[in-house]
Write an enzyme that holds these catalytic residues in place. Structure first.
Site, PDB file in Angstrom:
ATOM      1  N   THR A 164      -2.251  -5.167  -6.596  1.00 19.61           N
ATOM      2  CA  THR A 164      -2.969  -3.935  -6.948  1.00 19.61           C
ATOM      3  C   THR A 164      -2.019  -2.743  -7.039  1.00 19.61           C
ATOM      4  OG1 THR A 164      -3.439  -3.515  -4.602  1.00 19.61           O
ATOM      5  CG2 THR A 164      -5.077  -4.752  -5.837  1.00 19.61           C
ATOM      6  N   SER A 165      -0.709  -2.974  -6.955  1.00 24.78           N
ATOM      7  CA  SER A 165       0.270  -1.888  -6.942  1.00 24.78           C
ATOM      8  C   SER A 165       1.015  -1.802  -8.270  1.00 24.78           C
ATOM      9  CB  SER A 165       1.273  -2.113  -5.802  1.00 24.78           C
ATOM     10  OG  SER A 165       2.062  -3.252  -6.071  1.00 24.78           O
ATOM     11  N   GLY A 217       0.781  -1.224   0.000  1.00 25.25           N
ATOM     12  CA  GLY A 217       0.000   0.000   0.000  1.00 25.25           C
ATOM     13  C   GLY A 217       0.809   1.268   0.000  1.00 25.25           C
ATOM     14  N   LYS A 239      -2.421   1.364   2.581  1.00 24.50           N
ATOM     15  CA  LYS A 239      -3.366   0.256   2.749  1.00 24.50           C
ATOM     16  C   LYS A 239      -3.941   0.260   4.157  1.00 24.50           C
ATOM     17  CE  LYS A 239      -2.499  -3.680   0.835  1.00 24.50           C
ATOM     18  NZ  LYS A 239      -1.868  -4.983   0.518  1.00 24.50           N
ATOM     19  N   SER A 277       6.134 -11.754  -3.925  1.00 23.40           N
ATOM     20  CA  SER A 277       5.050 -11.775  -4.906  1.00 23.40           C
ATOM     21  C   SER A 277       5.257 -10.699  -5.961  1.00 23.40           C
ATOM     22  CB  SER A 277       3.703 -11.541  -4.218  1.00 23.40           C
ATOM     23  OG  SER A 277       3.416 -12.546  -3.287  1.00 23.40           O
ATOM     24  N   THR A 323       8.056  -6.683  -5.167  1.00 23.17           N
ATOM     25  CA  THR A 323       9.493  -6.929  -5.096  1.00 23.17           C
ATOM     26  C   THR A 323       9.965  -7.801  -6.249  1.00 23.17           C
ATOM     27  OG1 THR A 323       9.593  -6.678  -2.691  1.00 23.17           O
ATOM     28  CG2 THR A 323      11.307  -8.010  -3.711  1.00 23.17           C
ATOM     29  N   ALA A 343       3.178  -7.784  -8.254  1.00 25.30           N
ATOM     30  CA  ALA A 343       2.169  -6.811  -7.854  1.00 25.30           C
ATOM     31  C   ALA A 343       0.770  -7.412  -7.921  1.00 25.30           C
ATOM     32  CB  ALA A 343       2.255  -5.583  -8.751  1.00 25.30           C
ATOM     33  N   ASP A 363      -7.887  -7.081  -1.484  1.00 21.89           N
ATOM     34  CA  ASP A 363      -6.790  -7.685  -0.726  1.00 21.89           C
ATOM     35  C   ASP A 363      -7.249  -7.738   0.727  1.00 21.89           C
ATOM     36  OD1 ASP A 363      -4.384  -8.781  -0.081  1.00 21.89           O
ATOM     37  OD2 ASP A 363      -3.184  -6.983  -0.434  1.00 21.89           O
TER      38      ASP A 363
END
Length: 514
Positions: A222-223, A192, A312, A218, A227, A220, A280
């Site tokens: 919703t971003s 977030g 978030k 993971s 990483t 993305a 999420d």
């Protein structure tokens, strides 16, 4: 009394069709395409959205039927005795072109009744949750079933007991790693907050000290970048379990994409649908994070929880609630866990988007003069928390140790070694198109909308286009002159740049000046 002779009823063979690869990308959902006038469709009662067992040789999958109108679909693409397969279905079955596939109705799933029960507000037992996860990992649900499960669990609809059961079930249906170390550490950010790319820095600092940190991340949801998205612009992150073992045994740490292996594989199935729904939920978040930590063999975990009005987690009260949920699930799972709340009022670093965030990471590791100080400071803080939680460093001494390892070049050397072990270190790409969004008047930055900045970066093409996103210039408290850049959009195509610019023009308050 007359003698009678009983003959065994012959077993009817399952109807068969020839399979054809249509090259249609349906992401991870297997789809089968058949003509409405296909004799098998008519004889078996298959209809649009039917679930069908497809068997080729020794392999069987369940796919969702899409019915093709014969008047609109040329015979040369799909004949009456053929079934077309999506890319996902084709890769799972691995047939040869024109191979015969047997089709049948799948057995009814008892676990569907558990999902329906959850939709109506029932509390699921550990056995019911495990049944759902087992069928999910074997591909027995259509996306509509997955969406129903996620929606039923969203919000405050899961008890702590259900989250524990979900977490354990997600671990049980996948692979698990173990390490020859009494302490295995990890960290995770709940997300977030754009640009908060601390993981590559923390892994490098911690591994350089000698602790074991097998980091799986993971992409993305919703971003504009996860990483794994940022690291993929620097090195190979699609590691399997054997690769992870090799890299960690050699360097003490790795930074890999969790979806490339079967560590909590259900999580990646759910993330795909969460991304489409743009949700999420907290219970799912906790289970997702902790299942992957447990599957990776972690014993000590730091959770970074940014808190801010457009992050978030938006308030200290919400942060406390989520932290308690993490702690309540971690304890029965045997994890040593600490939640660290951090400032989520504005992006961290300069870049928002995979390649731009990767450049920030390199700048901090290399000690470049223009490296973002906030990213440096947050990485030091989180690495210090890991050191002290592990019990290997005395309380109050972690920050100075982490700072020394980062600033004297040991972290940079370790990062290079990890990247080389994962396939080599590469230069991040640069976007073809860039455009400054400038201040319309002079003033001081008093508020930043993280969500709208992230949206603008996504409309510019991130994370699908690794070089896309935006550079953030106007930090809170900064005095800007009229015409000075607030942020710079990066895009791979003029059309995507125009989409992002149109969004910025339509939304006031992305960056507020007074």
């Amino acid at each position: 009394m007359n003698d009678t002779t009983t003959q065994a009823c012959p077993t009817l063979a399952a109807p068969a069709v020839r399979v054809r690869r249509l090259g249609i990308d349906t992401h991870q959902e297997p789809i089968i395409y058949m003509r409405r006038d296909c004799p098998v469709c008519r004889s078996e009662g298959f209809e649009a959205q039917s679930r069908i067992n497809i068997t080729v040789g020794e392999r069987t999958i369940i796919a969702t039927l899409n019915v093709v109108e014969p008047a609109l679909f040329p015979d040369e693409l799909l004949s009456l005795d053929e079934a077309g397969l999506s890319e996902a279905a084709w890769k799972l079955l691995e047939p040869r072109e024109g191979a015969h596939a047997e089709l049948s109705h799948p057995r009814p799933l008892e676990s569907l009744s558990h999902i329906r029960a959850k939709i109506y507000g029932k509390t699921l037992s550990a056995e019911q949750m495990h049944a759902i996860m087992r069928d999910m990992v074997h591909g027995r649900f259509a996306d509509v079933h997955l969406a129903g499960f996620l929606a039923a669990c969203a919000g405050d609809r899961m008890t702590n007991g259900e989250i524990v059961a979900l977490t354990q079930s997600m671990v049980d249906v996948g692979e698990q790693l173990s390490w020859n170390a009494d302490v295995v550490v990890d960290k995770h950010c709940v997300g977030g907050l754009p640009g908060n790319r601390t993981t590559p820095l923390v892994v490098s600092i911690v591994a350089a000290y000698g602790l074991t940190i097998p980091k799986t991340s993971s992409r993305a949801i919703t971003s504009p970048a996860g990483t794994a998205d940022a690291m993929a612009t620097l090195t190979d992150v699609d590691l399997d379990i054997a690769d992870i073992r090799r890299v960690v045994q050699r360097e003490g740490g790795c930074i890999a994409w969790g979806g490339a292996m079967r560590l909590s594989p259900v999580d990646d199935i759910l993330i795909r649908v969460e991304r489409a729904l743009d949700i999420d939920s907290e219970g799912q978040l906790v289970a997702s994070v902790l299942s992957k930590k447990i599957a990776a063999g972690s014993t000590h975990v730091i959770i970074d929880m940014p808190v801010g009005p457009t992050a978030k987690v938006r308030s200290p009260i919400a942060a406390q609630k989520l932290a308690r949920m993490f702690e309540a699930v971690a304890e029965p799972m045997g994890l040593n866990l600490k939640v660290v709340t951090t400032d989520g009022s504005q992006p961290i670093g300069h870049g928002i988007g995979p390649a731009l965030e990767a450049r920030d990471v390199l700048a901090v590791l290399q000690g470049q003069p223009d490296a973002p100080a906030d990213l440096h400071g947050r990485a030091v803080k989180l690495a210090a928390e890991i050191f002290e939680l592990s019990g290997k460093v005395a309380e109050g001494q972690g920050a100075e140790l982490a700072r020394q390892i980062l600033d004297d070049g040991r972290a940079w050397a370790k990062f290079q070694a990890i990247c080389e072990a994962q396939g080599g270190l590469h230069e991040p790409p640069v976007a073809a198109h860039q455009h400054d969004v400038v201040a319309e008047r002079a003033g001081t930055v008093v508020a930043v909308d993280n969500r709208r900045l992230a949206r603008a970066a996504k409309l510019a093409g991130a994370p699908e286009d690794p070089a896309a996103g935006l550079e953030f210039h106007a930090r809170l408290g900064t005095r800007v002159a009229k015409g000075e850049p607030l942020f710079t959009l990066h895009a791979e195509s003029p059309g995507e740049l125009d989409y992002a610019l149109a969004y910025v023009a339509e939304h006031d308050g992305i960056i507020t000046l007074e």
